[in-house]
Design an enzyme around this catalytic site. Structure first.
Site, PDB file in Angstrom:
ATOM      1  N   ASP A  21      39.129  85.812  35.803  1.00  0.00           N
ATOM      2  CA  ASP A  21      37.704  86.062  35.560  1.00  0.00           C
ATOM      3  C   ASP A  21      37.367  86.363  34.116  1.00  0.00           C
ATOM      4  O   ASP A  21      36.324  86.944  33.822  1.00  0.00           O
ATOM      5  CB  ASP A  21      37.281  87.244  36.431  1.00  0.00           C
ATOM      6  CG  ASP A  21      38.183  88.462  36.226  1.00  0.00           C
ATOM      7  OD1 ASP A  21      38.862  88.524  35.185  1.00  0.00           O
ATOM      8  OD2 ASP A  21      38.200  89.344  37.105  1.00  0.00           O
ATOM      9  N   GLU A  44      43.562  82.769  41.715  1.00  0.00           N
ATOM     10  CA  GLU A  44      42.923  84.061  42.013  1.00  0.00           C
ATOM     11  C   GLU A  44      41.419  83.853  42.230  1.00  0.00           C
ATOM     12  O   GLU A  44      40.564  84.469  41.577  1.00  0.00           O
ATOM     13  CB  GLU A  44      43.180  85.096  40.916  1.00  0.00           C
ATOM     14  CG  GLU A  44      42.888  86.529  41.338  1.00  0.00           C
ATOM     15  CD  GLU A  44      43.078  87.528  40.189  1.00  0.00           C
ATOM     16  OE1 GLU A  44      42.207  87.626  39.324  1.00  0.00           O
ATOM     17  OE2 GLU A  44      44.116  88.215  40.187  1.00  0.00           O
ATOM     18  N   GLU A  83      32.920  90.113  34.513  1.00  0.00           N
ATOM     19  CA  GLU A  83      33.878  89.329  35.293  1.00  0.00           C
ATOM     20  C   GLU A  83      33.297  88.777  36.593  1.00  0.00           C
ATOM     21  O   GLU A  83      33.653  87.682  37.026  1.00  0.00           O
ATOM     22  CB  GLU A  83      35.119  90.185  35.598  1.00  0.00           C
ATOM     23  CG  GLU A  83      35.996  90.466  34.382  1.00  0.00           C
ATOM     24  CD  GLU A  83      35.488  91.594  33.497  1.00  0.00           C
ATOM     25  OE1 GLU A  83      34.473  92.241  33.858  1.00  0.00           O
ATOM     26  OE2 GLU A  83      36.084  91.826  32.433  1.00  0.00           O
ATOM     27  N   HIS A 112      40.135 100.246  30.361  1.00  0.00           N
ATOM     28  CA  HIS A 112      39.613  99.332  29.342  1.00  0.00           C
ATOM     29  C   HIS A 112      38.276  98.687  29.696  1.00  0.00           C
ATOM     30  O   HIS A 112      37.713  97.934  28.919  1.00  0.00           O
ATOM     31  CB  HIS A 112      40.611  98.204  29.074  1.00  0.00           C
ATOM     32  CG  HIS A 112      40.770  97.250  30.223  1.00  0.00           C
ATOM     33  ND1 HIS A 112      39.879  96.227  30.477  1.00  0.00           N
ATOM     34  CD2 HIS A 112      41.691  97.176  31.202  1.00  0.00           C
ATOM     35  CE1 HIS A 112      40.264  95.559  31.545  1.00  0.00           C
ATOM     36  NE2 HIS A 112      41.358  96.121  32.019  1.00  0.00           N
ATOM     37  N   ARG A 156      34.758  97.101  30.153  1.00  0.00           N
ATOM     38  CA  ARG A 156      33.563  97.089  29.318  1.00  0.00           C
ATOM     39  C   ARG A 156      32.402  97.850  29.972  1.00  0.00           C
ATOM     40  O   ARG A 156      31.600  98.463  29.276  1.00  0.00           O
ATOM     41  CB  ARG A 156      33.122  95.642  29.042  1.00  0.00           C
ATOM     42  CG  ARG A 156      33.900  94.973  27.930  1.00  0.00           C
ATOM     43  CD  ARG A 156      33.481  93.532  27.721  1.00  0.00           C
ATOM     44  NE  ARG A 156      34.351  92.837  26.778  1.00  0.00           N
ATOM     45  CZ  ARG A 156      34.045  92.621  25.494  1.00  0.00           C
ATOM     46  NH1 ARG A 156      32.897  93.009  25.003  1.00  0.00           N
ATOM     47  NH2 ARG A 156      34.890  92.007  24.707  1.00  0.00           N
ATOM     48  N   HIS A 158      44.670 100.614  25.546  1.00  0.00           N
ATOM     49  CA  HIS A 158      44.205  99.253  25.250  1.00  0.00           C
ATOM     50  C   HIS A 158      43.737  99.197  23.799  1.00  0.00           C
ATOM     51  O   HIS A 158      43.067 100.124  23.327  1.00  0.00           O
ATOM     52  CB  HIS A 158      43.053  98.928  26.209  1.00  0.00           C
ATOM     53  CG  HIS A 158      42.653  97.485  26.246  1.00  0.00           C
ATOM     54  ND1 HIS A 158      42.019  96.881  25.195  1.00  0.00           N
ATOM     55  CD2 HIS A 158      42.792  96.528  27.203  1.00  0.00           C
ATOM     56  CE1 HIS A 158      41.780  95.605  25.506  1.00  0.00           C
ATOM     57  NE2 HIS A 158      42.240  95.370  26.729  1.00  0.00           N
TER      58      HIS A 158
HETATM   59  C1  UD1 Z   1      39.399  91.164  28.453  1.00  0.00           C
HETATM   60  C2  UD1 Z   1      38.647  90.525  29.622  1.00  0.00           C
HETATM   61  C3  UD1 Z   1      38.749  91.391  30.850  1.00  0.00           C
HETATM   62  C4  UD1 Z   1      40.181  91.757  31.161  1.00  0.00           C
HETATM   63  C5  UD1 Z   1      40.835  92.371  29.943  1.00  0.00           C
HETATM   64  C6  UD1 Z   1      42.286  92.638  30.190  1.00  0.00           C
HETATM   65  C7  UD1 Z   1      36.645  89.213  29.094  1.00  0.00           C
HETATM   66  C8  UD1 Z   1      35.184  89.222  28.856  1.00  0.00           C
HETATM   67  N1  UD1 Z   1      37.223  90.407  29.278  1.00  0.00           N
HETATM   68  O1  UD1 Z   1      38.711  92.351  28.128  1.00  0.00           O
HETATM   69  O2  UD1 Z   1      38.198  90.702  31.956  1.00  0.00           O
HETATM   70  O3  UD1 Z   1      40.192  92.690  32.219  1.00  0.00           O
HETATM   71  O4  UD1 Z   1      40.723  91.445  28.843  1.00  0.00           O
HETATM   72  O5  UD1 Z   1      42.851  93.474  29.239  1.00  0.00           O
HETATM   73  O6  UD1 Z   1      37.247  88.169  29.095  1.00  0.00           O
HETATM   74  N2  UD1 Z   1      42.453  93.566  21.110  1.00  0.00           N
HETATM   75  C9  UD1 Z   1      43.496  93.628  20.203  1.00  0.00           C
HETATM   76  N3  UD1 Z   1      44.696  93.076  20.565  1.00  0.00           N
HETATM   77  C10 UD1 Z   1      44.886  92.459  21.741  1.00  0.00           C
HETATM   78  C11 UD1 Z   1      43.819  92.415  22.656  1.00  0.00           C
HETATM   79  C12 UD1 Z   1      42.602  92.964  22.315  1.00  0.00           C
HETATM   80  O7  UD1 Z   1      43.373  94.174  19.119  1.00  0.00           O
HETATM   81  O8  UD1 Z   1      45.993  91.970  22.011  1.00  0.00           O
HETATM   82  C13 UD1 Z   1      41.144  94.169  20.735  1.00  0.00           C
HETATM   83  C14 UD1 Z   1      40.347  93.290  19.735  1.00  0.00           C
HETATM   84  O9  UD1 Z   1      39.660  94.105  18.858  1.00  0.00           O
HETATM   85  C15 UD1 Z   1      39.378  92.547  20.666  1.00  0.00           C
HETATM   86  C16 UD1 Z   1      39.083  93.641  21.679  1.00  0.00           C
HETATM   87  O10 UD1 Z   1      40.332  94.295  21.897  1.00  0.00           O
HETATM   88  O11 UD1 Z   1      38.217  92.083  20.009  1.00  0.00           O
HETATM   89  C17 UD1 Z   1      38.476  93.177  22.969  1.00  0.00           C
HETATM   90  O12 UD1 Z   1      39.186  92.089  23.550  1.00  0.00           O
HETATM   91  P1  UD1 Z   1      38.444  91.168  24.660  1.00  0.00           P
HETATM   92  O13 UD1 Z   1      39.414  90.163  25.153  1.00  0.00           O
HETATM   93  O14 UD1 Z   1      37.147  90.670  24.126  1.00  0.00           O
HETATM   94  O15 UD1 Z   1      38.039  92.166  25.786  1.00  0.00           O
HETATM   95  P2  UD1 Z   1      38.880  93.083  26.737  1.00  0.00           P
HETATM   96  O16 UD1 Z   1      38.107  94.340  26.881  1.00  0.00           O
HETATM   97  O17 UD1 Z   1      40.292  93.114  26.312  1.00  0.00           O
HETATM   98  N1  UDP Z   2      50.084  95.958  31.778  1.00  0.00           N
HETATM   99  C1  UDP Z   2      51.121  95.853  30.852  1.00  0.00           C
HETATM  100  N2  UDP Z   2      51.198  96.811  29.868  1.00  0.00           N
HETATM  101  C2  UDP Z   2      50.325  97.823  29.750  1.00  0.00           C
HETATM  102  C3  UDP Z   2      49.261  97.907  30.693  1.00  0.00           C
HETATM  103  C4  UDP Z   2      49.167  96.952  31.692  1.00  0.00           C
HETATM  104  O1  UDP Z   2      51.945  94.950  30.921  1.00  0.00           O
HETATM  105  O2  UDP Z   2      50.472  98.648  28.840  1.00  0.00           O
HETATM  106  C5  UDP Z   2      49.972  94.909  32.809  1.00  0.00           C
HETATM  107  C6  UDP Z   2      49.850  95.396  34.230  1.00  0.00           C
HETATM  108  O3  UDP Z   2      51.122  95.479  34.830  1.00  0.00           O
HETATM  109  C7  UDP Z   2      48.997  94.326  34.890  1.00  0.00           C
HETATM  110  C8  UDP Z   2      48.148  93.799  33.757  1.00  0.00           C
HETATM  111  O4  UDP Z   2      48.762  94.233  32.551  1.00  0.00           O
HETATM  112  O5  UDP Z   2      49.783  93.243  35.360  1.00  0.00           O
HETATM  113  C9  UDP Z   2      46.742  94.322  33.857  1.00  0.00           C
HETATM  114  O6  UDP Z   2      46.056  94.010  32.690  1.00  0.00           O
HETATM  115  P1  UDP Z   2      44.707  94.717  32.280  1.00  0.00           P
HETATM  116  O7  UDP Z   2      44.618  96.055  32.933  1.00  0.00           O
HETATM  117  O8  UDP Z   2      44.621  94.638  30.789  1.00  0.00           O
HETATM  118  O9  UDP Z   2      43.601  93.716  32.835  1.00  0.00           O
HETATM  119  P2  UDP Z   2      42.901  93.565  34.267  1.00  0.00           P
HETATM  120  O10 UDP Z   2      43.956  93.402  35.295  1.00  0.00           O
HETATM  121  O11 UDP Z   2      42.029  94.769  34.472  1.00  0.00           O
HETATM  122  O12 UDP Z   2      42.068  92.327  34.097  1.00  0.00           O
END
Ligand code: UD1
Ligand code: UDP
Length: 374
Positions: A98, A120, A134, A215, A217, A247
């Protein structure tokens, strides 16, 4: 039979975790040629998964920007994923879950009339602001996809209720269980892969570990502050230790740093790679999270999981009794945690392993369906 070209698109940590079993299974199948394209919507957290899973992407769009906006990210994804599709001309485009990457991948494929398969599929909270964005991403993908790989009967029924063509809906289980089993076997063969938590485990020896992740939003602007305050109050107990891989989203970091830095019973650490997170799941007495994936993994391991959300699109864990929705009210979170810590009967009732999300064979079923065009 001619070999089918399958373009697998993903970009964030959870998509990578849930997609690597599919990539492995496609690589092993002589009927399919897999092309992997990562958007790198996440960078560091994606690379952690690629490394452990041994996947070198064919295309890496490297799109992540610090504190990226949903519209900027989505626009870039749509343009860049479309270019890859034009170059590859796949028989199937496969997306997972999603995220913005999954939604834009499905939309770019639709603009080229390429068939989309959704891993999924059918998760619904029936509230477009929880989880945000999502829920709408899933609905868009559900409208476009030709093949829908629903993890459970519940998610398949949600698709049928939206009049999705039943011929394309298949209950496959969730590939997260395949991933968890794969990583558990890997750790068993190479324990060193999960030994990086030893220092924290020694520091908190004798304490009752609570694993925390957060994490979402929709929790920015109030919810995250509540979660931080709840963790602070929980960690004030001397018998408790909180291990919190934070995160890297700056909106999460600033709130958690301000509230929790320097507390003796809290270890705020960098995101763990998957073997180390699996280790945390096994040593934690309770998980406290707003994550989607953790809601699926915890029941498989019999770990009570308190879910800091108002709704869930994964009701199976709640029905099985291993997960409980607690929202983001500070008093509620603290009292639910204390009840689990202090009331053995409540704890035992939740701490039973169930596998409502699958049997670890989901990727095999998905590849069979892709190879046979459903
Ligand atoms: C995204 C997904 C969310 C998912 C989550 C898992 C969307 C809209 N959101 O949210 O559905 O649950 O990932 O974690 O697709 N960042 C880093 N390093 C990384 C990853 C992220 O620095 O490896 C920081 C960056 O500043 C980035 C911010 O996190 O801009 C947000 O990342 P983004 O993918 O936009 O949103 P998430 O909240 O991670
Ligand atoms: N996870 C990981 N390291 C972490 C936190 C989570 O490998 O420090 C894994 C966790 O086991 C799960 C996935 O990341 O499989 C979940 O990701 P996240 O919570 O970022 O996203 P969501 O599932 O909410 O979309």
């Amino acid at each position: 039979m001619t070999e089918k070209t399958i373009l697998v698109v993903f970009g964030t940590r959870p998509e990578a975790i849930k997609m690597f079993p599919v990539v492995h299974a496609l690589q092993a199948d002589p009927r399919t040629r897999v092309v992997t394209c990562v958007s790198a919507q996440h960078r560091g957290m994606l690379d952690q998964v690629l490394e452990i899973a041994g996947i070198v992407p064919d295309f890496d769009l490297d799109l992540m920007k610090p504190d990226q906006t949903l519209d900027g990210l989505t626009a870039a994804l749509l343009t860049e994923l479309g270019k890859v599709m034009d170059q590859v001309s796949p028989d199937w485009v496969v997306v997972q879950g999603d995220t913005a990457t999954a939604m834009a991948g499905a939309l770019a494929a639709y603009y080229r009339k390429l068939p989309v398969a959704h891993v999924e599929a059918g998760l619904r909270s029936h509230n477009i602001y929880h989880p945000w964005p999502e829920e709408v991403n899933r609905k868009i993908i559900g409208t476009i996809a030709k093949l829908h790989f629903a993890p459970t009967d519940v998610s398949a029924a949600a698709l049928l209720a939206e009049n999705v063509d039943a011929a394309g809906v298949h209950v496959t289980g969730n590939t997260v269980i395949d991933a968890l089993q794969w990583v558990s076997a890997k750790i068993a063969a190479e324990p060193v892969l999960a030994e990086g938590l030893a220092e924290i485990e020694a520091r908190f020896s004798g304490k009752r570990v609570i694993g925390v992740t957060s994490h979402r939003r929709e929790n920015f602007g109030g919810g995250l502050e509540n979660i931080a305050e709840a963790v602070r109050r929980i960690a004030a107990r001397e018998d408790v230790a909180v291990v919190f891989p934070v995160h890297p989203n700056p909106n999460v970091r600033k709130v958690m740093d301000a509230a929790l830095n320097g507390l003796s019973n809290v270890a705020m650490i960098e995101p763990l790679d998957y073997p180390h997170f699996a280790r945390l799941l096994s040593v934690a007495e309770i998980m406290l999270t707003d994550s989607g994936g953790v809601q699926e993994e915890a029941p498989a391991l019999g770990k009570p999981v308190l879910v800091m959300r108002e709704t869930t699109e994964r009701p199976e864990g709640v029905t099985a009794g291993t997960a409980k929705l607690v929202g983001t009210d500070v008093d509620r979170i603290v009292s639910e945690i204390f009840t689990l810590l202090d009331d053995k009967a409540t704890y035992s009732a939740m701490a039973r392993a169930h596998n409502p999300f699958g049997d670890g064979q989901s990727a095999r079923r998905i590849v069979e369906l892709l190879a046979n065009d459903g």
